[in-house]
Design a protein around this motif. Structure first.
Motif, PDB file in Angstrom:
ATOM      1  N   ASN A  62      -3.869   5.633   7.441  1.00 22.90           N
ATOM      2  CA  ASN A  62      -2.782   6.684   7.342  1.00 22.90           C
ATOM      3  C   ASN A  62      -1.391   5.791   7.564  1.00 22.90           C
ATOM      4  OD1 ASN A  62      -1.298   8.867   6.977  1.00 22.90           O
ATOM      5  ND2 ASN A  62      -1.683   9.550   9.276  1.00 22.90           N
ATOM      6  N   LEU A  63      -1.223   4.679   6.672  1.00 21.16           N
ATOM      7  CA  LEU A  63      -0.012   3.901   6.806  1.00 21.16           C
ATOM      8  C   LEU A  63       1.266   4.797   6.493  1.00 21.16           C
ATOM      9  CD1 LEU A  63      -1.558   0.610   5.487  1.00 21.16           C
ATOM     10  CD2 LEU A  63      -0.427   1.047   7.706  1.00 21.16           C
ATOM     11  N   LYS A  64       2.195   4.503   7.299  1.00 26.90           N
ATOM     12  CA  LYS A  64       3.373   4.903   7.024  1.00 26.90           C
ATOM     13  C   LYS A  64       4.516   3.787   6.559  1.00 26.90           C
ATOM     14  CE  LYS A  64       2.472   8.276  10.840  1.00 26.90           C
ATOM     15  NZ  LYS A  64       2.913   9.110  11.976  1.00 26.90           N
TER      16      LYS A  64
ATOM     17  N   VAL B 230       0.938  -1.251   0.095  1.00 26.64           N
ATOM     18  CA  VAL B 230      -0.112  -0.038   0.156  1.00 26.64           C
ATOM     19  C   VAL B 230       0.996   1.217  -0.076  1.00 26.64           C
ATOM     20  CG1 VAL B 230      -0.097  -0.010   2.606  1.00 26.64           C
ATOM     21  CG2 VAL B 230      -1.951   1.015   1.177  1.00 26.64           C
ATOM     22  N   GLN B 231       0.550   2.332  -0.504  1.00 24.18           N
ATOM     23  CA  GLN B 231       1.201   3.531  -0.562  1.00 24.18           C
ATOM     24  C   GLN B 231       1.123   4.312   0.788  1.00 24.18           C
ATOM     25  OE1 GLN B 231      -0.170   5.824  -3.967  1.00 24.18           O
ATOM     26  NE2 GLN B 231       1.230   4.722  -5.440  1.00 24.18           N
ATOM     27  N   PRO B 232       1.757   5.122   1.201  1.00 22.25           N
ATOM     28  CA  PRO B 232       1.881   6.031   2.185  1.00 22.25           C
ATOM     29  C   PRO B 232       0.825   6.715   2.210  1.00 22.25           C
ATOM     30  CG  PRO B 232       4.005   5.966   1.625  1.00 22.25           C
ATOM     31  CD  PRO B 232       3.210   5.489   0.313  1.00 22.25           C
ATOM     32  N   GLY B 233       0.143   6.740   3.414  1.00 17.57           N
ATOM     33  CA  GLY B 233      -1.173   7.464   3.578  1.00 17.57           C
ATOM     34  C   GLY B 233      -2.629   6.421   3.398  1.00 17.57           C
ATOM     35  N   GLY B 234      -2.226   5.358   2.642  1.00 18.86           N
ATOM     36  CA  GLY B 234      -3.217   4.388   2.488  1.00 18.86           C
ATOM     37  C   GLY B 234      -3.640   3.510   3.850  1.00 18.86           C
ATOM     38  N   SER B 235      -4.791   2.487   3.452  1.00 13.28           N
ATOM     39  CA  SER B 235      -5.284   1.731   4.417  1.00 13.28           C
ATOM     40  C   SER B 235      -5.274   0.342   4.136  1.00 13.28           C
ATOM     41  CB  SER B 235      -6.700   2.184   4.741  1.00 13.28           C
ATOM     42  OG  SER B 235      -6.881   3.542   5.149  1.00 13.28           O
ATOM     43  N   LEU B 236      -5.282  -0.307   5.095  1.00 13.59           N
ATOM     44  CA  LEU B 236      -5.332  -2.053   5.242  1.00 13.59           C
ATOM     45  C   LEU B 236      -6.371  -2.337   6.258  1.00 13.59           C
ATOM     46  CD1 LEU B 236      -1.934  -3.345   3.969  1.00 13.59           C
ATOM     47  CD2 LEU B 236      -3.927  -3.250   2.682  1.00 13.59           C
ATOM     48  N   ARG B 237      -6.972  -3.494   6.150  1.00 16.83           N
ATOM     49  CA  ARG B 237      -7.725  -4.204   7.291  1.00 16.83           C
ATOM     50  C   ARG B 237      -7.088  -5.787   7.237  1.00 16.83           C
ATOM     51  NH1 ARG B 237     -13.797  -6.318   7.849  1.00 16.83           N
ATOM     52  NH2 ARG B 237     -14.209  -5.749   9.922  1.00 16.83           N
ATOM     53  N   LEU B 238      -6.387  -5.874   8.294  1.00 11.87           N
ATOM     54  CA  LEU B 238      -5.925  -7.412   8.753  1.00 11.87           C
ATOM     55  C   LEU B 238      -7.041  -8.077   9.382  1.00 11.87           C
ATOM     56  CD1 LEU B 238      -2.439  -6.872   9.843  1.00 11.87           C
ATOM     57  CD2 LEU B 238      -3.211  -7.063   7.361  1.00 11.87           C
ATOM     58  N   SER B 239      -7.075  -9.409   8.964  1.00 13.21           N
ATOM     59  CA  SER B 239      -8.292 -10.234   9.787  1.00 13.21           C
ATOM     60  C   SER B 239      -7.336 -11.453  10.260  1.00 13.21           C
ATOM     61  CB  SER B 239      -9.333 -10.811   8.877  1.00 13.21           C
ATOM     62  OG  SER B 239     -10.042  -9.591   8.201  1.00 13.21           O
ATOM     63  N   CYS B 240      -7.843 -11.980  11.250  1.00 13.67           N
ATOM     64  CA  CYS B 240      -7.171 -13.016  12.139  1.00 13.67           C
ATOM     65  C   CYS B 240      -8.219 -14.103  12.449  1.00 13.67           C
ATOM     66  CB  CYS B 240      -6.276 -12.703  13.114  1.00 13.67           C
ATOM     67  SG  CYS B 240      -5.775 -14.383  14.333  1.00 13.67           S
ATOM     68  N   THR B 241      -8.561 -15.358  11.775  1.00 12.63           N
ATOM     69  CA  THR B 241      -9.570 -16.033  11.994  1.00 12.63           C
ATOM     70  C   THR B 241      -8.997 -17.288  12.825  1.00 12.63           C
ATOM     71  OG1 THR B 241     -10.921 -15.642  10.096  1.00 12.63           O
ATOM     72  CG2 THR B 241     -11.367 -17.520  11.222  1.00 12.63           C
ATOM     73  N   THR B 242      -9.629 -17.798  14.012  1.00 14.24           N
ATOM     74  CA  THR B 242      -9.197 -18.582  14.819  1.00 14.24           C
ATOM     75  C   THR B 242     -10.040 -20.005  14.722  1.00 14.24           C
ATOM     76  OG1 THR B 242     -10.096 -18.018  16.798  1.00 14.24           O
ATOM     77  CG2 THR B 242      -8.219 -16.863  16.180  1.00 14.24           C
ATOM     78  N   SER B 243      -9.412 -21.084  15.139  1.00 13.86           N
ATOM     79  CA  SER B 243     -10.178 -22.296  15.392  1.00 13.86           C
ATOM     80  C   SER B 243      -9.403 -23.107  16.459  1.00 13.86           C
ATOM     81  CB  SER B 243     -10.256 -23.247  14.190  1.00 13.86           C
ATOM     82  OG  SER B 243      -9.187 -23.314  13.638  1.00 13.86           O
ATOM     83  N   GLY B 244     -10.310 -23.914  17.095  1.00 14.11           N
ATOM     84  CA  GLY B 244      -9.623 -24.896  18.128  1.00 14.11           C
ATOM     85  C   GLY B 244      -9.382 -24.224  19.466  1.00 14.11           C
ATOM     86  N   ILE B 245      -9.973 -23.039  19.522  1.00 14.87           N
ATOM     87  CA  ILE B 245      -9.769 -22.336  20.845  1.00 14.87           C
ATOM     88  C   ILE B 245     -11.323 -21.834  21.446  1.00 14.87           C
ATOM     89  CG2 ILE B 245      -7.552 -21.840  20.793  1.00 14.87           C
ATOM     90  CD1 ILE B 245      -8.201 -18.817  20.081  1.00 14.87           C
ATOM     91  N   ILE B 246     -11.524 -21.318  22.420  1.00 16.30           N
ATOM     92  CA  ILE B 246     -12.647 -20.763  22.883  1.00 16.30           C
ATOM     93  C   ILE B 246     -12.411 -19.415  22.887  1.00 16.30           C
ATOM     94  CG2 ILE B 246     -14.346 -20.454  25.032  1.00 16.30           C
ATOM     95  CD1 ILE B 246     -13.370 -22.955  26.066  1.00 16.30           C
TER      96      ILE B 246
END
Length: 115
Positions: A84-86, A12-28
């Motif tokens: 606002n990624l740097k 991504v370019q500086p000033g851009g955005s991203l959304r990270l996801s973390c999907t879990t299994s095997g835990i409460i």
């Protein structure tokens, strides 16, 4: 067996955005403290943000007012919205699940901020 799978990284370019996801299994999921860490080349892994089962949130000073952590318990997923990624945010981002002395890690997802 517990699994944490991150997604959403990329370039991504500086000033851009991203959304990270973390999907879990095997835990409460709902009882775990969930966190995002990152590790840049040649640097130690550092905490970025964490969220408790009760919704208490802590951010690293370097990402305050730019990143937002959230969790969706029915989906067993934790998110990291990054705005606002740097260039200095470039790193491998890891998902972490912690309960007392037990910890689980994801495999990491690369985030590169560059023009």
């Amino acid at each position: 067996q517990a699994q944490l799978v991150e997604s959403g990284g990329g370039l991504v370019q500086p000033g851009g955005s991203l959304r990270l996801s973390c999907t879990t299994s095997g835990i409460i999921f709902r009882i775990y403290v969930m966190a995002w860490y990152r590790q840049a080349p040649g640097k130690q892994r550092e905490s970025v943000a964490s969220i408790t089962s009760g919704g208490n949130i802590v951010y690293a000073d370097s990402v305050k007012d730019r990143f937002t952590i959230s969790r969706d318990n029915p989906k067993n997923t934790v998110y990291l919205q990054m705005n606002n990624l740097k260039p200095e945010d470039t790193a491998v981002y890891y998902c972490n699940a912690r309960l007392n002395r037990s910890e689980r890690w994801g495999q990491g997802t690369q985030v590169t901020v560059s023009s």
